[in-house]
Design a protein around this motif. Sequence first.
Motif, PDB file in Angstrom:
ATOM      1  N   LEU A 212       0.833  -1.200   0.000  1.00  0.00           N
ATOM      2  CA  LEU A 212       0.000   0.000   0.000  1.00  0.00           C
ATOM      3  C   LEU A 212       0.867   1.250   0.000  1.00  0.00           C
ATOM      4  N   ARG A 213       2.020   1.159   0.635  1.00  0.00           N
ATOM      5  CA  ARG A 213       2.956   2.283   0.649  1.00  0.00           C
ATOM      6  C   ARG A 213       3.404   2.636  -0.774  1.00  0.00           C
ATOM      7  N   ASP A 214       3.628   1.611  -1.614  1.00  0.00           N
ATOM      8  CA  ASP A 214       3.994   1.853  -3.012  1.00  0.00           C
ATOM      9  C   ASP A 214       2.907   2.660  -3.721  1.00  0.00           C
ATOM     10  N   PHE A 215       1.651   2.240  -3.526  1.00  0.00           N
ATOM     11  CA  PHE A 215       0.539   2.942  -4.161  1.00  0.00           C
ATOM     12  C   PHE A 215       0.388   4.352  -3.602  1.00  0.00           C
ATOM     13  N   GLU A 216       0.621   4.520  -2.315  1.00  0.00           N
ATOM     14  CA  GLU A 216       0.525   5.848  -1.713  1.00  0.00           C
ATOM     15  C   GLU A 216       1.524   6.811  -2.353  1.00  0.00           C
ATOM     16  N   GLN A 217       2.748   6.350  -2.546  1.00  0.00           N
ATOM     17  CA  GLN A 217       3.776   7.192  -3.149  1.00  0.00           C
ATOM     18  C   GLN A 217       3.423   7.567  -4.586  1.00  0.00           C
ATOM     19  N   MET A 218       2.804   6.637  -5.311  1.00  0.00           N
ATOM     20  CA  MET A 218       2.453   6.897  -6.702  1.00  0.00           C
ATOM     21  C   MET A 218       1.229   7.799  -6.844  1.00  0.00           C
ATOM     22  N   LEU A 219       0.226   7.567  -5.998  1.00  0.00           N
ATOM     23  CA  LEU A 219      -1.078   8.190  -6.216  1.00  0.00           C
ATOM     24  C   LEU A 219      -1.351   9.444  -5.397  1.00  0.00           C
ATOM     25  N   GLU A 220      -0.512   9.752  -4.435  1.00  0.00           N
ATOM     26  CA  GLU A 220      -0.734  10.934  -3.597  1.00  0.00           C
ATOM     27  C   GLU A 220      -0.899  12.222  -4.415  1.00  0.00           C
ATOM     28  N   PRO A 221      -0.125  12.422  -5.500  1.00  0.00           N
ATOM     29  CA  PRO A 221      -0.316  13.652  -6.286  1.00  0.00           C
ATOM     30  C   PRO A 221      -1.663  13.739  -6.991  1.00  0.00           C
ATOM     31  N   PHE A 222      -2.414  12.630  -7.037  1.00  0.00           N
ATOM     32  CA  PHE A 222      -3.702  12.601  -7.728  1.00  0.00           C
ATOM     33  C   PHE A 222      -4.877  12.673  -6.738  1.00  0.00           C
ATOM     34  N   SER A 223      -4.689  13.381  -5.632  1.00  0.00           N
ATOM     35  CA  SER A 223      -5.730  13.563  -4.603  1.00  0.00           C
ATOM     36  C   SER A 223      -6.112  12.261  -3.910  1.00  0.00           C
ATOM     37  N   PHE A 224      -5.134  11.385  -3.728  1.00  0.00           N
ATOM     38  CA  PHE A 224      -5.354  10.198  -2.912  1.00  0.00           C
ATOM     39  C   PHE A 224      -4.825  10.470  -1.505  1.00  0.00           C
ATOM     40  N   TYR A 225      -5.517   9.940  -0.509  1.00  0.00           N
ATOM     41  CA  TYR A 225      -5.134  10.158   0.885  1.00  0.00           C
ATOM     42  C   TYR A 225      -5.257   8.841   1.658  1.00  0.00           C
ATOM     43  N   ARG A 226      -4.376   8.654   2.620  1.00  0.00           N
ATOM     44  CA  ARG A 226      -4.379   7.439   3.427  1.00  0.00           C
ATOM     45  C   ARG A 226      -4.980   7.753   4.805  1.00  0.00           C
ATOM     46  N   PRO A 227      -6.301   7.594   4.972  1.00  0.00           N
ATOM     47  CA  PRO A 227      -6.956   7.944   6.230  1.00  0.00           C
ATOM     48  C   PRO A 227      -6.785   6.893   7.317  1.00  0.00           C
ATOM     49  N   HIS A 228      -6.271   5.757   6.929  1.00  0.00           N
ATOM     50  CA  HIS A 228      -6.117   4.621   7.848  1.00  0.00           C
ATOM     51  C   HIS A 228      -4.935   3.802   7.355  1.00  0.00           C
ATOM     52  N   ASN A 229      -4.275   3.106   8.283  1.00  0.00           N
ATOM     53  CA  ASN A 229      -3.093   2.327   7.920  1.00  0.00           C
ATOM     54  C   ASN A 229      -3.370   1.316   6.814  1.00  0.00           C
ATOM     55  N   SER A 230      -4.612   0.843   6.716  1.00  0.00           N
ATOM     56  CA  SER A 230      -4.950  -0.211   5.759  1.00  0.00           C
ATOM     57  C   SER A 230      -5.627   0.289   4.491  1.00  0.00           C
ATOM     58  N   TYR A 231      -5.865   1.608   4.377  1.00  0.00           N
ATOM     59  CA  TYR A 231      -6.630   2.114   3.238  1.00  0.00           C
ATOM     60  C   TYR A 231      -5.976   3.347   2.607  1.00  0.00           C
ATOM     61  N   LEU A 232      -6.123   3.415   1.293  1.00  0.00           N
ATOM     62  CA  LEU A 232      -5.745   4.599   0.520  1.00  0.00           C
ATOM     63  C   LEU A 232      -6.942   4.932  -0.362  1.00  0.00           C
ATOM     64  N   VAL A 233      -7.447   6.167  -0.280  1.00  0.00           N
ATOM     65  CA  VAL A 233      -8.694   6.483  -0.987  1.00  0.00           C
ATOM     66  C   VAL A 233      -8.504   7.628  -1.983  1.00  0.00           C
ATOM     67  N   ASN A 234      -9.280   7.538  -3.050  1.00  0.00           N
ATOM     68  CA  ASN A 234      -9.377   8.619  -4.026  1.00  0.00           C
ATOM     69  C   ASN A 234     -10.373   9.633  -3.465  1.00  0.00           C
ATOM     70  N   MET A 235      -9.900  10.781  -3.028  1.00  0.00           N
ATOM     71  CA  MET A 235     -10.767  11.751  -2.359  1.00  0.00           C
ATOM     72  C   MET A 235     -11.833  12.314  -3.293  1.00  0.00           C
ATOM     73  N   ASN A 236     -11.642  12.180  -4.597  1.00  0.00           N
ATOM     74  CA  ASN A 236     -12.669  12.607  -5.546  1.00  0.00           C
ATOM     75  C   ASN A 236     -13.840  11.628  -5.581  1.00  0.00           C
ATOM     76  N   GLU A 237     -13.662  10.448  -4.974  1.00  0.00           N
ATOM     77  CA  GLU A 237     -14.718   9.438  -4.928  1.00  0.00           C
ATOM     78  C   GLU A 237     -15.412   9.401  -3.565  1.00  0.00           C
ATOM     79  N   VAL A 238     -15.070  10.349  -2.682  1.00  0.00           N
ATOM     80  CA  VAL A 238     -15.667  10.396  -1.348  1.00  0.00           C
ATOM     81  C   VAL A 238     -16.967  11.199  -1.390  1.00  0.00           C
ATOM     82  N   ARG A 239     -18.035  10.627  -0.816  1.00  0.00           N
ATOM     83  CA  ARG A 239     -19.318  11.323  -0.742  1.00  0.00           C
ATOM     84  C   ARG A 239     -19.384  12.224   0.481  1.00  0.00           C
ATOM     85  N   ARG A 240     -18.949  11.698   1.638  1.00  0.00           N
ATOM     86  CA  ARG A 240     -18.995  12.502   2.854  1.00  0.00           C
ATOM     87  C   ARG A 240     -18.103  11.893   3.933  1.00  0.00           C
ATOM     88  N   TYR A 241     -17.800  12.722   4.933  1.00  0.00           N
ATOM     89  CA  TYR A 241     -17.036  12.289   6.099  1.00  0.00           C
ATOM     90  C   TYR A 241     -17.971  12.271   7.301  1.00  0.00           C
TER      91      TYR A 241
END
Length: 271
Positions: A212-241
């Motif tokens: 997941l760390r590999d994906f985090e390094q690649m995708l962070e510039p594309f508005s991806f965020y790691r809100p939890h140790n086990s997840y990396l999310v595309n913030m453009n796909e988030v409906r609400r917090y």
Amino acid sequence: MIANYSRTSQRQYLSTLLTLSSPMVRAVILDDEPNSLETLQWKLENFCPKVEIVATFSAPMEAVKWLQKNPVDLLFLDIEMPNMNGFEVLEELENIPFNVIFTTAYDNYGIQAVKFSALDYLLKPIRNKELVEAVERYQNKTQSGHSEVQIANLLQNLKSEAQTGLPAKITLATQESLELVAPHEIVYCKSESNYTMVYLADGRKKLISRTLRDFEQMLEPFSFYRPHNSYLVNMNEVRRYVKTEGGYLEMKDATQIPVSKSKKERLMGFF
């Protein structure tokens, strides 16, 4: 018999069997620095007994002419070279039926595009353990004929990186297939130990042999965020917090992603 061993012993035993049964790997080294070339050749000869060095080159065009006429399995390719860098070498080749492991002294130019294309690279000075692991990854590959697709994607990503500052397509390589996707097609990623399950916008999911760390390094510039140790999310796909019940992100597909306490403050910057 294997069942009586510890898990570590089993892995070592199976690795030994793989090494004994795997065919010799015909390899070529291209590096304009004599010391780097000789060191890599020595390391391969002493730590990777299944690798046969069939040719070495310090001049890129000589290597191109030789590779066009001779079959090989693996090319160790230096990126930074005068007159013609490693990527330009690949552009000169009409066919690339072999795999490539890049070598470089710098973790900058082109490395993001290499990562996006699921190609391997080694940082100089090359450590013995990392070299052995890279060769083992090559030997463990079950896909055939995918190297040309990956390298074609690399060259496209390099052009995109030069124009926009970011690569365009990420290579998702599984045991069954190899697929090119744009970052916006990924909804979220979930850690599966040393693997990552990638969830796509069309509802499919793919288990990729990258952390997941590999994906985090690649995708962070594309508005991806790691809100939890086990997840990396595309913030453009988030409906609400949702702040209650410990806090979680609700995705557009209704998936609920947990949010760690330590991640909440930075997360608010996306809203």
